[in-house]
Design an enzyme around this catalytic site. Structure first.
Site, short mmCIF file in Angstrom:
data_model
loop_
_atom_site.label_atom_id
_atom_site.label_comp_id
_atom_site.label_asym_id
_atom_site.label_seq_id
_atom_site.Cartn_x
_atom_site.Cartn_y
_atom_site.Cartn_z
N HIS A 1 0.83 -1.20 0.00
CA HIS A 1 0.00 0.00 0.00
C HIS A 1 0.88 1.26 0.00
CE1 HIS A 1 -3.78 2.02 2.02
NE2 HIS A 1 -3.84 2.06 0.70
N ASP B 1 -5.56 4.34 4.08
CA ASP B 1 -6.98 4.47 3.81
C ASP B 1 -7.68 5.02 5.05
OD1 ASP B 1 -6.52 3.37 1.33
OD2 ASP B 1 -7.22 1.34 1.87
N HIS C 1 -13.99 4.48 0.69
CA HIS C 1 -13.00 4.95 1.65
C HIS C 1 -12.23 6.07 0.98
CE1 HIS C 1 -10.41 2.26 -0.77
NE2 HIS C 1 -9.37 3.00 -0.32
N HIS D 1 -8.45 7.03 -0.09
CA HIS D 1 -7.03 6.67 -0.18
C HIS D 1 -6.24 7.97 -0.14
CE1 HIS D 1 -3.44 4.41 -1.45
NE2 HIS D 1 -3.18 5.49 -2.21
#
Ligand SMILES: [Zn+2]
Length: 267
Positions: free
Chosen positions: A160, A164, A239, A241
């Protein structure tokens, strides 16, 4: 007039020319004297003096004394006029002083008001400077649902590249700090995304949004809404990011938690 009471043929000519001169002077003074004071003082004064001539004094002296006393009266009048003039001058001076004092008070009041205005403006500028230097979280009252560098098949890099924030679809997304929008639109895997360049040269990115409120080149301030959260692009569900970067491009990411904390945001 009392001059007629001077004994005739006294034979004293010594002072005659002086007397006639003084008398002429007296007559002249009497002619211009307008107050009753001069007239009433003159007669007894001369009479008393005339009496003194009986003990051998020069009659001319009496006229001189009267003239002198008259001169004294005139002098008193002159003094009174002088005092009145002085009083008028003092009054005028006092008025001028009061006027100057009022002008000075007005000037001071204006200077004070100006100083207060400027202080208020300085305070407002300082407040604005503080506000602009403040960083905020991109979503209010949220939490990090997926950490930076979390592993998994979800991400093309293998981990990642941001964090998030938990956010239901349609949640307001804010610019974290003051800056300029350098990207606003479709970002492939990021869906609808915005990239902001901040004044310190760092960048922040906001992805998967449903809609955008800003366009490229626009200046934004901390907390300003730049769009609404969603699940566009490569997303498993609604969500936000969020990435922090040292450059505008993918791959220059840095730890967003450390970035926000270093700018004073509590997470
Ligand atoms: Zn993410």
């Amino acid at each position: 007039m009392a001059f007629g009471s001077r004994p005739a043929g006294s034979g004293k000519h010594r002072g005659s020319s002086r007397l006639s001169k003084k008398t002429a002077g007296y007559a002249g003074i009497a002619a211009i004297a307008t107050t009753g004071v001069v007239g009433s003082l003159a007669a007894p004064a001369f009479a008393a003096d005339n009496h003194s001539s009986n003990i051998g004094m020069d009659n001319g002296l009496g006229a001189v004394v009267v003239a002198d006393e008259l001169a004294g009266d005139i002098s008193e009048q002159a003094d009174a006029q002088h005092r009145a003039a002085e009083h008028a001058a003092a009054k005028a001076q006092a008025e001028a002083d009061a006027k100057q004092k009022a002008a000075e008070a007005k000037r001071l009041a204006e200077a004070k008001a100006k100083a207060e205005r400027e202080a208020a403006e300085r305070a407002a500028r300082e407040e604005e400077r503080k506000r602009l230097n403040t960083f905020v979280a991109p979503v209010d009252g949220s939490y990090v649902s997926t950490q930076y560098h979390a592993g998994g098949g979800m991400w093309s890099s293998g981990s990642h590249t941001g964090i998030d924030f938990h956010a239901a679809s349609g949640t307001s997304v804010h610019a974290v700090g003051v800056g300029t929008v350098v990207e606003a639109g479709w970002g492939g895997a990021y869906g609808n995304n915005v990239v902001i360049k901040h004044n310190d040269g760092t960048y922040t990115q906001y992805g998967h949004m449903t809609s955008l409120n800003v366009s490229v080149g626009q200046q934004v301030t901390p907390g300003q809404q730049i769009g609404l959260s969603g699940s566009t692009g490569n997303s498993s569900g609604p969500h936000l990011h969020f990435e922090a970067r040292t450059g505008s491009q993918y791959g220059s990411d840095i730890d967003p938690i450390a970035y926000l904390r270093s700018h004073g945001v509590e997470l």
